[in-house]
Scaffold this motif. Structure first.
Motif, PDB file in Angstrom:
ATOM      1  N   LEU A 133       2.944  -0.571  -7.976  1.00  0.00           N
ATOM      2  CA  LEU A 133       3.210   0.765  -6.559  1.00  0.00           C
ATOM      3  C   LEU A 133       3.784   0.987  -6.396  1.00  0.00           C
ATOM      4  O   LEU A 133       4.945   0.856  -6.112  1.00  0.00           O
ATOM      5  CB  LEU A 133       2.162  -0.569  -6.169  1.00  0.00           C
ATOM      6  N   THR A 187       6.481   3.004  -3.269  1.00  0.00           N
ATOM      7  CA  THR A 187       6.924   2.427  -2.170  1.00  0.00           C
ATOM      8  C   THR A 187       6.124   3.816  -0.913  1.00  0.00           C
ATOM      9  O   THR A 187       6.332   4.532  -1.069  1.00  0.00           O
ATOM     10  CB  THR A 187       8.422   2.696  -1.993  1.00  0.00           C
ATOM     11  N   ALA A 188       6.441   2.485   0.219  1.00  0.00           N
ATOM     12  CA  ALA A 188       5.399   3.128   1.299  1.00  0.00           C
ATOM     13  C   ALA A 188       5.960   3.811   2.072  1.00  0.00           C
ATOM     14  O   ALA A 188       7.363   3.365   1.916  1.00  0.00           O
ATOM     15  CB  ALA A 188       4.785   2.144   1.606  1.00  0.00           C
ATOM     16  N   ASP A 194       2.367  -0.674   2.242  1.00  0.00           N
ATOM     17  CA  ASP A 194       2.643  -1.882   1.668  1.00  0.00           C
ATOM     18  C   ASP A 194       1.880  -3.074   1.743  1.00  0.00           C
ATOM     19  O   ASP A 194       2.110  -3.681   1.258  1.00  0.00           O
ATOM     20  CB  ASP A 194       3.122  -1.575   0.550  1.00  0.00           C
ATOM     21  N   LEU A 239      -4.366   1.305  -1.885  1.00  0.00           N
ATOM     22  CA  LEU A 239      -2.497   1.329  -1.561  1.00  0.00           C
ATOM     23  C   LEU A 239      -1.984   2.799  -2.012  1.00  0.00           C
ATOM     24  O   LEU A 239      -1.572   2.777  -1.435  1.00  0.00           O
ATOM     25  CB  LEU A 239      -2.227  -0.445  -1.601  1.00  0.00           C
TER      26      LEU A 239
END
Length: 336
Positions: A215, A217-218, A306, A326
Motif C-alpha cells: 500500500l 504511503t498516505a 491509511d 485505500l
C-alpha cells in the motif's frame, strides 16, 4: 458556492444505470493491441490469446436460440459461456476485460461486481434479468466472493442470463497472501459458488504487480481550514464533514453514488476519522470507487487515509475491498 454532497438527493433512472455500465475513462482506449504480456509469464500471453479468440466470436451478432434450444431451456454454445481471469493485482486483467468489451458486438455491459449487485438491488432481480437477457456479453470486473447474500443473488442472475444466451467474462483480484487460492472454494457457501463456477472457464494470470507492491504511503492530511478554503476557491469542488457525508450515504442507495458526483471536479472531506462500523466502511468503499472512476482529486483533513480502516478490518472478510479503497483514495489525495 461550495457544493455539499450531503445536501444532494439524486434520482437515477434504470436507463441511466444501464447506460453507465461501460469501462471507466482510464480504460476507454485500451485494446488487445496495447496489452504488453510479460515474456517471463506465459499465462499472460495465453490469456491474451484466449480473450482475443473469444472477442472474435462476440464481435458477431448474437444468434437467437432455436425452437429446440428454447424447449430444452438453454441456448447451445461451444464450451462454457464464461471466462474467469484469476490473478494478483496489476497483471492486466482489467485491461483484457475492457478490451474484450470494446471488441464485442452490442448490446453489451461492463461493470464491477459491486456495481452489478447495486444494479440488481435497484432494479430488482426480475427486472434486471429482463433488461440484460438480450445482451451479447456481460463483463464483470473485480468479482468478489466475500458476501454470501450477494453471491447467491448474482448466482441466480447469471444462471438465468446464461440460460438466455448471454456470454460472460469476469476478473478477480486475489490478495497477495492468497495467490493460488481457488476463487470458487469458499466453504461457507460452496454450493452457490460451485453453481457459478460451472459457467466459467477459469484461467490464472501470474506475474508481479506492474504498478507497485504493498500500500502506498498516505500524504499528510491538510488542516480543516485549508480544505474548506481550497474548496471555496476551486470551481465545482465539494466539501463535507466526514460524519455528515457518511450519514448521508446511509440514506442513499449505492447505485446513486455516481450521480451524487455529477458536475463535481474535486471532493473535499474534513475531519476524517477512523472507522469502527463496517456498514459505514463499505459505503465509503463504493464512494471511493465512483470517485476513482471519475479521477476526482481528494482534499482531506483529519487522520491520514491509511488509518481510515482499522487493523481488524484489514484482516477481515472485506479486506480486499478496503485495501482497494485505500489505494484509490491515497492516489486521489496525491492528485490534490
Amino acid at each position: 458556492m461550495v457544493i455539499r454532497l450531503s445536501e444532494r438527493w439524486p434520482e437515477v433512472s434504470p436507463d441511466r444505470l444501464l447506460s453507465e455500465c461501460v469501462p471507466p475513462p482510464r480504460f476507454a482506449d485500451v485494446r488487445f493491441a496495447t496489452y504488453r504480456p510479460d515474456p517471463a509469464e506465459p499465462s499472460q500471453t495465453e490469456a491474451l490469446t484466449l480473450l482475443t479468440e473469444r472477442a472474435a466470436v462476440l464481435a458477431q451478432p448474437r444468434q437467437e436460440p432455436t425452437l429446440w434450444s428454447r424447449l430444452r431451456g438453454r441456448t447451445p454454445a461451444p464450451g462454457k459461456p464464461g471466462i474467469y481471469l484469476d490473478g494478483g493485482f496489476g497483471v492486466g486483467k482489467t485491461h483484457l476485460l475492457a478490451s474484450l468489451w470494446h471488441e464485442a458486438a452490442g448490446p453489451k455491459m461492463y461493470c464491477t461486481f459491486v456495481e452489478l449487485t447495486n444494479l440488481v438491488g435497484a432494479l430488482g432481480l426480475r427486472t434486471a434479468v429482463e433488461a440484460l437477457s438480450p445482451y451479447r456479453v456481460l463483463c464483470i470486473d473485480e468479482f468478489e466472493l466475500d458476501d454470501p447474500g450477494d453471491t447467491m443473488l448474482i448466482t441466480r442472475l447469471l444462471g438465468q442470463l446464461v440460460g438466455a444466451g448471454v456470454q460472460l467474462a469476469a476478473t478477480s483480484n486475489t490478495l497477495p497472501d492468497k495467490l493460488g487460492e481457488g476463487r470458487f472454494q469458499a466453504v461457507d457457501f460452496l454450493r452457490e459458488i460451485q453453481a457459478l463456477a460451472a459457467n466459467f472457464d477459469v484461467r490464472r494470470i501470474d506475474g508481479p504487480d506492474y504498478r507497485h507492491r504493498g500500500l502506498p504511503t498516505a500524504p499528510d492530511p491538510w488542516p480543516d481550514e485549508r480544505v474548506e478554503a481550497t474548496a471555496a476557491e476551486r470551481p465545482d469542488t465539494s466539501c463535507d464533514h466526514f460524519v455528515d457525508l457518511h450519514r448521508h450515504l446511509a440514506e442513499l442507495h449505492p447505485s446513486k453514488y455516481g450521480a451524487l458526483l455529477d458536475g463535481v471536479q474535486a471532493v473535499g472531506i474534513t475531519d476524517i476519522r477512523p472507522l469502527t462500523d463496517e456498514n459505514v466502511a463499505l459505503r465509503l468503499v463504493v464512494l471511493a470507487d465512483r470517485m476513482y472512476d471519475r479521477d476526482l482529486p481528494l482534499l482531506a483533513s483529519g487522520v491520514p487515509l491509511d488509518q481510515l480502516f482499522s487493523a481488524a478490518m484489514l484482516k477481515g472478510g472485506y479486506r480486499k475491498k478496503y485495501l482497494r479503497a485505500l489505494s484509490r483514495l491515497i492516489a486521489l489525495a496525491r492528485k490534490s
